[in-house]
Design a protein around this motif. Structure first.
Motif, PDB file in Angstrom:
ATOM      1  N   ALA A 105       0.832  -1.202   0.000  1.00 13.12           N
ATOM      2  CA  ALA A 105       0.000   0.000   0.000  1.00 13.12           C
ATOM      3  C   ALA A 105       0.869   1.256   0.000  1.00 13.12           C
ATOM      4  N   TYR A 106       1.930   1.233   0.802  1.00 17.52           N
ATOM      5  CA  TYR A 106       2.820   2.396   0.865  1.00 17.52           C
ATOM      6  C   TYR A 106       3.434   2.685  -0.504  1.00 17.52           C
ATOM      7  N   ARG A 107       3.911   1.646  -1.155  1.00 17.17           N
ATOM      8  CA  ARG A 107       4.512   1.833  -2.477  1.00 17.17           C
ATOM      9  C   ARG A 107       3.495   2.382  -3.475  1.00 17.17           C
ATOM     10  N   ARG A 108       2.264   1.911  -3.374  1.00 23.26           N
ATOM     11  CA  ARG A 108       1.218   2.392  -4.278  1.00 23.26           C
ATOM     12  C   ARG A 108       0.903   3.865  -4.010  1.00 23.26           C
ATOM     13  N   LEU A 109       0.818   4.256  -2.738  1.00 26.84           N
ATOM     14  CA  LEU A 109       0.557   5.656  -2.396  1.00 26.84           C
ATOM     15  C   LEU A 109       1.680   6.548  -2.917  1.00 26.84           C
ATOM     16  N   LEU A 138       3.930  10.529   7.942  1.00 32.87           N
ATOM     17  CA  LEU A 138       5.100  11.412   7.958  1.00 32.87           C
ATOM     18  C   LEU A 138       6.212  10.875   7.068  1.00 32.87           C
ATOM     19  N   HIS A 139       6.409   9.565   7.108  1.00 33.48           N
ATOM     20  CA  HIS A 139       7.427   8.957   6.249  1.00 33.48           C
ATOM     21  C   HIS A 139       7.060   9.135   4.781  1.00 33.48           C
ATOM     22  N   LEU A 140       5.763   9.005   4.467  1.00 31.91           N
ATOM     23  CA  LEU A 140       5.311   9.193   3.090  1.00 31.91           C
ATOM     24  C   LEU A 140       5.553  10.633   2.645  1.00 31.91           C
ATOM     25  N   ALA A 141       5.316  11.592   3.540  1.00 31.52           N
ATOM     26  CA  ALA A 141       5.545  12.995   3.205  1.00 31.52           C
ATOM     27  C   ALA A 141       7.031  13.270   2.988  1.00 31.52           C
ATOM     28  N   ARG A 142       7.888  12.668   3.815  1.00 30.99           N
ATOM     29  CA  ARG A 142       9.326  12.863   3.648  1.00 30.99           C
ATOM     30  C   ARG A 142       9.801  12.346   2.303  1.00 30.99           C
ATOM     31  N   SER A 144       8.069  11.546  -0.443  1.00 33.63           N
ATOM     32  CA  SER A 144       7.428  12.106  -1.640  1.00 33.63           C
ATOM     33  C   SER A 144       7.717  13.589  -1.813  1.00 33.63           C
ATOM     34  N   GLY A 145       7.999  14.267  -0.695  1.00 34.69           N
ATOM     35  CA  GLY A 145       8.176  15.712  -0.755  1.00 34.69           C
ATOM     36  C   GLY A 145       6.871  16.479  -0.806  1.00 34.69           C
ATOM     37  N   CYS A 146       5.741  15.779  -0.691  1.00 38.57           N
ATOM     38  CA  CYS A 146       4.432  16.423  -0.753  1.00 38.57           C
ATOM     39  C   CYS A 146       4.030  16.979   0.610  1.00 38.57           C
ATOM     40  N   ALA A 147       3.226  18.017   0.586  1.00 38.90           N
ATOM     41  CA  ALA A 147       2.731  18.614   1.818  1.00 38.90           C
ATOM     42  C   ALA A 147       1.612  17.770   2.411  1.00 38.90           C
ATOM     43  N   VAL A 148       1.517  17.801   3.741  1.00 38.24           N
ATOM     44  CA  VAL A 148       0.405  17.178   4.446  1.00 38.24           C
ATOM     45  C   VAL A 148      -0.619  18.262   4.764  1.00 38.24           C
ATOM     46  N   VAL A 149      -1.868  18.049   4.339  1.00 41.14           N
ATOM     47  CA  VAL A 149      -2.937  19.013   4.603  1.00 41.14           C
ATOM     48  C   VAL A 149      -3.835  18.441   5.695  1.00 41.14           C
ATOM     49  N   PRO A 150      -3.821  19.015   6.911  1.00 39.70           N
ATOM     50  CA  PRO A 150      -4.675  18.502   7.979  1.00 39.70           C
ATOM     51  C   PRO A 150      -6.139  18.858   7.735  1.00 39.70           C
ATOM     52  N   VAL A 151      -7.021  17.932   8.043  1.00 40.77           N
ATOM     53  CA  VAL A 151      -8.449  18.113   7.800  1.00 40.77           C
ATOM     54  C   VAL A 151      -9.202  17.950   9.114  1.00 40.77           C
ATOM     55  N   GLY A 152     -10.036  18.933   9.460  1.00 42.04           N
ATOM     56  CA  GLY A 152     -10.839  18.885  10.678  1.00 42.04           C
ATOM     57  C   GLY A 152     -12.319  18.972  10.357  1.00 42.04           C
ATOM     58  N   LEU A 153     -13.142  18.588  11.317  1.00 41.81           N
ATOM     59  CA  LEU A 153     -14.580  18.490  11.078  1.00 41.81           C
ATOM     60  C   LEU A 153     -15.362  18.962  12.294  1.00 41.81           C
ATOM     61  N   ALA A 154     -16.491  19.610  12.030  1.00 45.28           N
ATOM     62  CA  ALA A 154     -17.462  19.936  13.071  1.00 45.28           C
ATOM     63  C   ALA A 154     -18.854  19.816  12.460  1.00 45.28           C
ATOM     64  N   LEU A 155     -19.822  19.343  13.221  1.00 39.07           N
ATOM     65  CA  LEU A 155     -21.177  19.196  12.712  1.00 39.07           C
ATOM     66  C   LEU A 155     -22.184  19.326  13.850  1.00 39.07           C
ATOM     67  N   THR A 156     -23.424  19.632  13.486  1.00 40.04           N
ATOM     68  CA  THR A 156     -24.454  19.892  14.492  1.00 40.04           C
ATOM     69  C   THR A 156     -25.218  18.640  14.889  1.00 40.04           C
ATOM     70  N   ARG A 157     -25.415  17.725  13.962  1.00 42.04           N
ATOM     71  CA  ARG A 157     -26.205  16.524  14.258  1.00 42.04           C
ATOM     72  C   ARG A 157     -25.370  15.285  13.958  1.00 42.04           C
ATOM     73  N   LEU A 184       1.573  21.293   5.742  1.00 43.27           N
ATOM     74  CA  LEU A 184       2.751  21.026   6.554  1.00 43.27           C
ATOM     75  C   LEU A 184       3.770  20.256   5.723  1.00 43.27           C
ATOM     76  N   TYR A 185       5.011  20.703   5.754  1.00 46.77           N
ATOM     77  CA  TYR A 185       6.082  19.995   5.059  1.00 46.77           C
ATOM     78  C   TYR A 185       6.965  19.305   6.094  1.00 46.77           C
ATOM     79  N   VAL A 186       7.285  18.054   5.834  1.00 48.20           N
ATOM     80  CA  VAL A 186       8.068  17.251   6.762  1.00 48.20           C
ATOM     81  C   VAL A 186       9.514  17.237   6.277  1.00 48.20           C
ATOM     82  N   PRO A 187      10.427  17.860   7.011  1.00 47.30           N
ATOM     83  CA  PRO A 187      11.805  18.013   6.522  1.00 47.30           C
ATOM     84  C   PRO A 187      12.614  16.722   6.516  1.00 47.30           C
ATOM     85  N   GLY A 188      12.247  15.751   7.346  1.00 44.33           N
ATOM     86  CA  GLY A 188      12.988  14.502   7.343  1.00 44.33           C
ATOM     87  C   GLY A 188      13.918  14.348   8.522  1.00 44.33           C
TER      88      GLY A 188
END
Length: 222
Positions: A105-109, A138-142, A144-157, A184-188
């Motif tokens: 899976a890691y190799r595919r990502l 974090l290892h995948l970000a290091r 690949s060099g790609c940024a990590v975009v954190p995602v948060g959620l809030a909802l009423t119901r 977020l960029y992971v420098p390694g």
């Protein structure tokens, strides 16, 4: 659920429920300007990260990005139901986890990121501990060099399932905000303390985006 037919039926029902929620709810996706620039203007691949308890909302990332987003999904048989529903919503799946099929899976990502396609990972999955970032994202970000975009959620119901992560199941006729935080960029970092600091920084960013989503949602949240 081992029976493929029953897994497909349960997945189809989950997809139908998801469509009910989407059509009866007010849903807003708010992205940090830097994340918006990467995803919509420069169209470079990113690694979306969100807590496992919020997996129901993964398909919204594809709608926001306006292009395919591959999702890492556990290869455990119980995940087949989620997989069926996700495919019905146009989500590309990469089966695997830290305990089964992880290297493949890691190799595919990594291949997808290098090919220009964004991916989504639950950094505390597939079995926790909840809200604790593991090193895989974090290892995948290091590498690949790609940024990590954190995602948060809030909802009423919502209601919470009796799972290890207390997964959030949205209820119809509610309001929800999905917030995409600053990339977020992971420098390694090579030493243990550095890697732990990077994990803590991502966990903090994930919690911050959830708080931001709650503020955007307003006082009616719960």
């Amino acid at each position: 659920m081992q029976n493929p037919a029953l897994s497909w039926l349960a997945g189809a029902l989950l997809n139908a429920y998801g469509q009910l929620v989407l059509t009866t709810s007010w849903i807003r996706v708010r992205a940090d300007p830097a994340a918006e620039t990467l995803v919509l203007q420069r169209r470079v691949p990113v690694i979306y990260a969100l807590w496992h308890c919020h997996v129901f909302f993964m398909p919204l990332l594809r709608l926001h990005a306006r292009r395919p987003v591959a999702v890492l999904l556990s290869s455990h048989r119980d995940a087949r139901i989620v997989g069926v529903a996700a495919r019905m919503r146009g989500v590309d799946l990469v089966p695997g986890s830290s305990t089964r099929g992880g290297l493949t899976a890691y190799r595919r990502l990594l291949q997808l990121l290098r090919g220009g396609q964004s991916v989504c990972i639950t950094p505390d999955g597939p079995r926790g501990p909840a809200r604790q970032v593991k090193q895989g994202v974090l290892h995948l970000a290091r590498q690949s060099g790609c940024a990590v975009v954190p995602v948060g959620l809030a909802l009423t119901r919502r209601c919470r399932l009796r799972s290890w992560d207390r997964s959030v199941l949205p209820l119809p006729f509610g309001r929800a905000v999905l917030a995409l935080g600053a990339p977020l960029y992971v420098p390694g970092s090579r030493d243990r303390l550095g890697r732990e600091a990077e994990a803590a920084a991502l966990a903090s960013a994930l919690e911050a985006t959830s708080r931001e989503a709650a503020l955007l949602l307003g006082p009616a949240r719960r």
